[in-house]
Write a protein that holds these residues in place. Sequence first.
Motif, PDB file in Angstrom:
ATOM      1  N   PHE A 211      -2.710  -2.352  20.373  1.00 52.93           N
ATOM      2  CA  PHE A 211      -1.256  -2.397  20.231  1.00 52.93           C
ATOM      3  C   PHE A 211      -0.864  -1.818  18.888  1.00 52.93           C
ATOM      4  N   ILE A 212       0.432  -1.613  18.695  1.00 55.94           N
ATOM      5  CA  ILE A 212       0.991  -1.041  17.470  1.00 55.94           C
ATOM      6  C   ILE A 212       1.960  -2.044  16.861  1.00 55.94           C
ATOM      7  N   ARG A 213       1.984  -2.113  15.547  1.00 51.24           N
ATOM      8  CA  ARG A 213       3.004  -2.873  14.821  1.00 51.24           C
ATOM      9  C   ARG A 213       3.702  -1.956  13.829  1.00 51.24           C
ATOM     10  N   TRP A 214       5.029  -2.062  13.775  1.00 52.25           N
ATOM     11  CA  TRP A 214       5.811  -1.357  12.752  1.00 52.25           C
ATOM     12  C   TRP A 214       6.036  -2.317  11.594  1.00 52.25           C
ATOM     13  N   LEU A 215       6.017  -1.780  10.342  1.00 54.18           N
ATOM     14  CA  LEU A 215       6.207  -2.584   9.146  1.00 54.18           C
ATOM     15  C   LEU A 215       7.126  -1.856   8.173  1.00 54.18           C
ATOM     16  N   GLY A 216       7.871  -2.607   7.377  1.00 55.31           N
ATOM     17  CA  GLY A 216       8.730  -2.020   6.358  1.00 55.31           C
ATOM     18  C   GLY A 216       8.998  -3.013   5.243  1.00 55.31           C
ATOM     19  N   GLU A 217       9.336  -2.494   4.054  1.00 58.12           N
ATOM     20  CA  GLU A 217       9.604  -3.382   2.924  1.00 58.12           C
ATOM     21  C   GLU A 217      10.412  -2.690   1.840  1.00 58.12           C
ATOM     22  N   PHE A 218      11.050  -3.502   1.021  1.00 56.85           N
ATOM     23  CA  PHE A 218      11.559  -3.120  -0.288  1.00 56.85           C
ATOM     24  C   PHE A 218      10.741  -3.916  -1.300  1.00 56.85           C
ATOM     25  N   ALA A 219      10.212  -3.234  -2.326  1.00 56.29           N
ATOM     26  CA  ALA A 219       9.328  -3.913  -3.272  1.00 56.29           C
ATOM     27  C   ALA A 219       9.452  -3.266  -4.639  1.00 56.29           C
ATOM     28  N   GLY A 220       9.019  -4.011  -5.669  1.00 55.70           N
ATOM     29  CA  GLY A 220       9.041  -3.418  -6.987  1.00 55.70           C
ATOM     30  C   GLY A 220       8.935  -4.410  -8.122  1.00 55.70           C
ATOM     31  N   LEU A 221       9.237  -3.901  -9.322  1.00 58.64           N
ATOM     32  CA  LEU A 221       9.259  -4.665 -10.557  1.00 58.64           C
ATOM     33  C   LEU A 221      10.654  -4.560 -11.158  1.00 58.64           C
ATOM     34  N   ALA A 222      11.138  -5.639 -11.750  1.00 57.05           N
ATOM     35  CA  ALA A 222      12.486  -5.644 -12.316  1.00 57.05           C
ATOM     36  C   ALA A 222      12.504  -6.428 -13.625  1.00 57.05           C
ATOM     37  N   GLN A 238       0.713  -0.100  11.986  1.00 58.55           N
ATOM     38  CA  GLN A 238      -0.677  -0.475  12.195  1.00 58.55           C
ATOM     39  C   GLN A 238      -1.031  -0.244  13.653  1.00 58.55           C
ATOM     40  N   LEU A 239      -2.163   0.390  13.897  1.00 63.11           N
ATOM     41  CA  LEU A 239      -2.706   0.550  15.242  1.00 63.11           C
ATOM     42  C   LEU A 239      -3.927  -0.354  15.355  1.00 63.11           C
ATOM     43  N   HIS A 240      -3.805  -1.402  16.161  1.00 59.19           N
ATOM     44  CA  HIS A 240      -4.881  -2.373  16.325  1.00 59.19           C
ATOM     45  C   HIS A 240      -5.747  -2.012  17.522  1.00 59.19           C
ATOM     46  N   THR A 241      -7.061  -1.996  17.313  1.00 61.62           N
ATOM     47  CA  THR A 241      -8.014  -1.805  18.392  1.00 61.62           C
ATOM     48  C   THR A 241      -9.028  -2.940  18.347  1.00 61.62           C
ATOM     49  N   ALA A 242      -9.965  -2.918  19.277  1.00 64.14           N
ATOM     50  CA  ALA A 242     -10.969  -3.976  19.320  1.00 64.14           C
ATOM     51  C   ALA A 242     -11.913  -3.927  18.129  1.00 64.14           C
ATOM     52  N   MET A 243     -12.064  -2.772  17.502  1.00 65.16           N
ATOM     53  CA  MET A 243     -13.020  -2.620  16.416  1.00 65.16           C
ATOM     54  C   MET A 243     -12.378  -2.622  15.036  1.00 65.16           C
ATOM     55  N   VAL A 244     -11.198  -2.014  14.897  1.00 68.25           N
ATOM     56  CA  VAL A 244     -10.637  -1.768  13.581  1.00 68.25           C
ATOM     57  C   VAL A 244      -9.129  -1.624  13.693  1.00 68.25           C
ATOM     58  N   THR A 245      -8.432  -1.871  12.580  1.00 65.79           N
ATOM     59  CA  THR A 245      -6.996  -1.629  12.480  1.00 65.79           C
ATOM     60  C   THR A 245      -6.774  -0.408  11.597  1.00 65.79           C
ATOM     61  N   VAL A 246      -6.098   0.594  12.129  1.00 60.47           N
ATOM     62  CA  VAL A 246      -5.746   1.795  11.376  1.00 60.47           C
ATOM     63  C   VAL A 246      -4.315   1.638  10.878  1.00 60.47           C
ATOM     64  N   PHE A 247      -4.061   1.961   9.611  1.00 57.80           N
ATOM     65  CA  PHE A 247      -2.696   1.871   9.088  1.00 57.80           C
ATOM     66  C   PHE A 247      -2.328   3.162   8.370  1.00 57.80           C
ATOM     67  N   ALA A 248      -1.031   3.454   8.376  1.00 59.48           N
ATOM     68  CA  ALA A 248      -0.491   4.616   7.672  1.00 59.48           C
ATOM     69  C   ALA A 248       0.933   4.292   7.258  1.00 59.48           C
ATOM     70  N   GLY A 249       1.376   4.884   6.149  1.00 59.21           N
ATOM     71  CA  GLY A 249       2.718   4.609   5.683  1.00 59.21           C
ATOM     72  C   GLY A 249       3.221   5.647   4.711  1.00 59.21           C
ATOM     73  N   ALA A 250       4.515   5.555   4.406  1.00 61.20           N
ATOM     74  CA  ALA A 250       5.157   6.461   3.457  1.00 61.20           C
ATOM     75  C   ALA A 250       6.147   5.664   2.624  1.00 61.20           C
ATOM     76  N   SER A 251       6.389   6.113   1.389  1.00 55.63           N
ATOM     77  CA  SER A 251       7.308   5.411   0.492  1.00 55.63           C
ATOM     78  C   SER A 251       8.226   6.405  -0.198  1.00 55.63           C
ATOM     79  N   ILE A 252       9.385   5.892  -0.603  1.00 55.48           N
ATOM     80  CA  ILE A 252      10.364   6.661  -1.363  1.00 55.48           C
ATOM     81  C   ILE A 252      10.789   5.829  -2.562  1.00 55.48           C
ATOM     82  N   GLY A 253      10.726   6.411  -3.749  1.00 53.54           N
ATOM     83  CA  GLY A 253      11.149   5.710  -4.947  1.00 53.54           C
ATOM     84  C   GLY A 253      12.662   5.621  -5.038  1.00 53.54           C
ATOM     85  N   LEU A 254      13.153   4.479  -5.515  1.00 55.13           N
ATOM     86  CA  LEU A 254      14.591   4.247  -5.626  1.00 55.13           C
ATOM     87  C   LEU A 254      15.093   4.342  -7.060  1.00 55.13           C
TER      88      LEU A 254
END
Length: 285
Positions: A211-222, A238-254
């Motif tokens: 299965f697939i999960r979508w994830l998102g966040e706002f994060a940082g230091l202040a 995240q792409l979940h399989t019986a053996m391993v979870t593959v993840f990929a993502g992208a970020s943009i600085g604010l």
Amino acid sequence: MFPIARTGALFALLASSSYAAALCPLTAEDAQTLPTGHAEIVLGATYFDGLHFPLFTPAESATGASLLAIPQFGARVAAGNWAEIQATYELLRLEETFPESGRVSRYGSGDARLSTKVTVLREQPAWPALGLRFGTKLPNANRQSHLGTDEIDFGGEVLASKHIGPVAAHANLGLLLLGNPGPSRGQDDVFLYALGVASQPLLASGDQGIFIRWLGEFAGLAGSRFDNDRHVARTGFQLHTAMVTVFAGASIGLVSASEDVGATLGFVWSLDFGSAARDGARRDP
């Protein structure tokens, strides 16, 4: 390297992959720890363009910078039902452009980080899961190569997680004490935050465990006194399989000190040592 029996046991551990607790590619943490007998191994790579690195780097010191962390290693191991030990380490390639010397490239060791996460309260219908996470950065990177600060940092966070409809929401809030490598006196005490969401399983393939999960966040230091504020929007899957979870993502600085853009890719192996131990016990006479 391994006797045949031990090789089989190792394969059994790798094959017992389960729902990854790590929220990669997010920086947010789930308030709940791994179950007893479970562990996760993470291997990945991350690229940042335009990031002011390391912390305490003056904005005017370079006209352009790119940072590649490859490989990145991570591990988290359950210590009972209420605690989790975490460790990360990475190698870094930093490329900077200076007005006087042009393009400069460096590659070397990054810093190591050790953390402990404790679940204080399990999630219930009426309240979220609550936890604490605290840890330190060990200054393994070389300051002369501009790959670190040669300072020890300490941090602590309060974690909250709650399933709300089709998503799991995670809120982390804490304080990070940054050792100051420069001539200015005093450490930099900054607020650390991450507000993330992870979807329920999408496009599940029946009993195959994919299965697939979508994830998102706002994060940082202040709240920095030394221009160490960082604010980032990040999303991925995240792409979940019986053996391993593959993840990929992208970020943009604010803000200007954060990366202009960033990207990450990696794998999470979930290990069930308790299951392997039980299987071994059943095979023994």
